[in-house]
Design a protein around this motif. Structure first.
Motif, PDB file in Angstrom:
ATOM      1  N   LEU A 192      -2.492 -14.690   5.978  1.00 15.83           N
ATOM      2  CA  LEU A 192      -2.266 -16.121   5.740  1.00 15.83           C
ATOM      3  C   LEU A 192      -1.408 -16.317   4.485  1.00 15.83           C
ATOM      4  O   LEU A 192      -0.466 -17.114   4.494  1.00 15.83           O
ATOM      5  N   LEU A 193      -1.721 -15.588   3.417  1.00 16.12           N
ATOM      6  CA  LEU A 193      -0.918 -15.688   2.189  1.00 16.12           C
ATOM      7  C   LEU A 193       0.540 -15.336   2.468  1.00 16.12           C
ATOM      8  O   LEU A 193       1.453 -16.003   1.974  1.00 16.12           O
ATOM      9  N   ARG A 194       0.753 -14.305   3.281  1.00 21.04           N
ATOM     10  CA  ARG A 194       2.126 -13.919   3.639  1.00 21.04           C
ATOM     11  C   ARG A 194       2.816 -15.022   4.428  1.00 21.04           C
ATOM     12  O   ARG A 194       3.962 -15.369   4.157  1.00 21.04           O
ATOM     13  N   LEU A 195       2.122 -15.546   5.441  1.00 25.20           N
ATOM     14  CA  LEU A 195       2.704 -16.604   6.276  1.00 25.20           C
ATOM     15  C   LEU A 195       3.054 -17.851   5.473  1.00 25.20           C
ATOM     16  O   LEU A 195       4.023 -18.543   5.779  1.00 25.20           O
ATOM     17  N   MET A 196       2.245 -18.131   4.448  1.00 25.33           N
ATOM     18  CA  MET A 196       2.471 -19.304   3.609  1.00 25.33           C
ATOM     19  C   MET A 196       3.443 -19.015   2.465  1.00 25.33           C
ATOM     20  O   MET A 196       3.742 -19.908   1.681  1.00 25.33           O
ATOM     21  N   HIS A 197       3.907 -17.761   2.372  1.00 30.57           N
ATOM     22  CA  HIS A 197       4.792 -17.352   1.285  1.00 30.57           C
ATOM     23  C   HIS A 197       4.161 -17.643  -0.073  1.00 30.57           C
ATOM     24  O   HIS A 197       4.852 -17.988  -1.035  1.00 30.57           O
ATOM     25  N   ALA A 198       2.843 -17.511  -0.147  1.00 32.78           N
ATOM     26  CA  ALA A 198       2.112 -17.765  -1.393  1.00 32.78           C
ATOM     27  C   ALA A 198       2.180 -16.522  -2.272  1.00 32.78           C
ATOM     28  O   ALA A 198       1.915 -15.411  -1.815  1.00 32.78           O
ATOM     29  N   GLU A 199       2.555 -16.721  -3.513  1.00 31.60           N
ATOM     30  CA  GLU A 199       2.679 -15.625  -4.468  1.00 31.60           C
ATOM     31  C   GLU A 199       1.986 -16.007  -5.764  1.00 31.60           C
ATOM     32  O   GLU A 199       1.837 -17.184  -6.077  1.00 31.60           O
ATOM     33  N   ASN A 200       1.586 -14.975  -6.509  1.00 35.54           N
ATOM     34  CA  ASN A 200       0.878 -15.150  -7.778  1.00 35.54           C
ATOM     35  C   ASN A 200      -0.380 -15.980  -7.596  1.00 35.54           C
ATOM     36  O   ASN A 200      -0.631 -16.938  -8.324  1.00 35.54           O
ATOM     37  N   VAL A 201      -1.145 -15.553  -6.591  1.00 36.01           N
ATOM     38  CA  VAL A 201      -2.382 -16.252  -6.276  1.00 36.01           C
ATOM     39  C   VAL A 201      -3.394 -15.252  -5.715  1.00 36.01           C
ATOM     40  O   VAL A 201      -3.032 -14.285  -5.057  1.00 36.01           O
TER      41      VAL A 201
END
Length: 115
Positions: A62-71
Motif C-alpha cells: 500500500l505504501l508503494r502504491l501510494m508513493h508514500a515515503e519517509n513514513v
C-alpha cells in the motif's frame, strides 16, 4: 514533510519503543511497514507481520502504491473473540490507508472492496 536528517531506526528498536505504550503493548498484533529515503536518495523499506501472516507485506505494498515515503505505519489489532477471516487484511489496509491520507502522505488508491 519529515526532516532531512531522518535516519532509519532498526525495526526492533522502533517496535520496542512503540510497545512501551501500554495500549499498543496489549495488542494481539502490531503490523508495521515503512519506507524511508535517505538524503542521498537510498530507499530503505521493510515490514513486520507480528504473527499476522502477510499483513505487513500488504501494508508495505500500500505504501508503494501510494508513493508514500519517509513514513512508518503501525496497525494494532486486538482479538475481540470474533474471527474475521480474510476480511481482516482489507480492514488492516483500509486503516493504514485512512491514516496515510489523513496525514497527507501519497496518493489515495481506490479502497479495497469488502468481500
Amino acid at each position: 514533510p519529515p526532516p532531512s536528517s531522518l535516519t532509519p531506526l532498526p525495526r526492533r528498536s522502533f517496535l520496542t519503543a512503540l510497545k512501551s505504550a501500554k495500549k499498543v503493548c496489549n495488542a494481539s498484533h502490531n503490523i508495521l511497514a515503512y519506507r524511508l529515503v535517505s538524503p542521498s536518495g537510498a530507499l530503505t523499506q521493510d515490514f513486520d507481520d507480528d504473527g499476522e501472516g502477510g499483513a505487513g507485506r500488504g501494508v508495505l505494498n500500500l505504501l508503494r502504491l501510494m508513493h508514500a515515503e519517509n513514513v512508518a505505519v503501525v496497525v494494532s489489532r486486538w482479538f475481540g473473540g470474533i474471527h474475521l477471516g480474510p476480511d481482516r487484511f482489507k480492514l488492516i489496509n483500509n486503516a493504514a490507508r485512512n491514516v496515510l491520507v489523513a496525514e497527507g502522505f501519497g496518493e489515495n488508491p481506490k479502497p479495497m472492496k469488502k468481500g
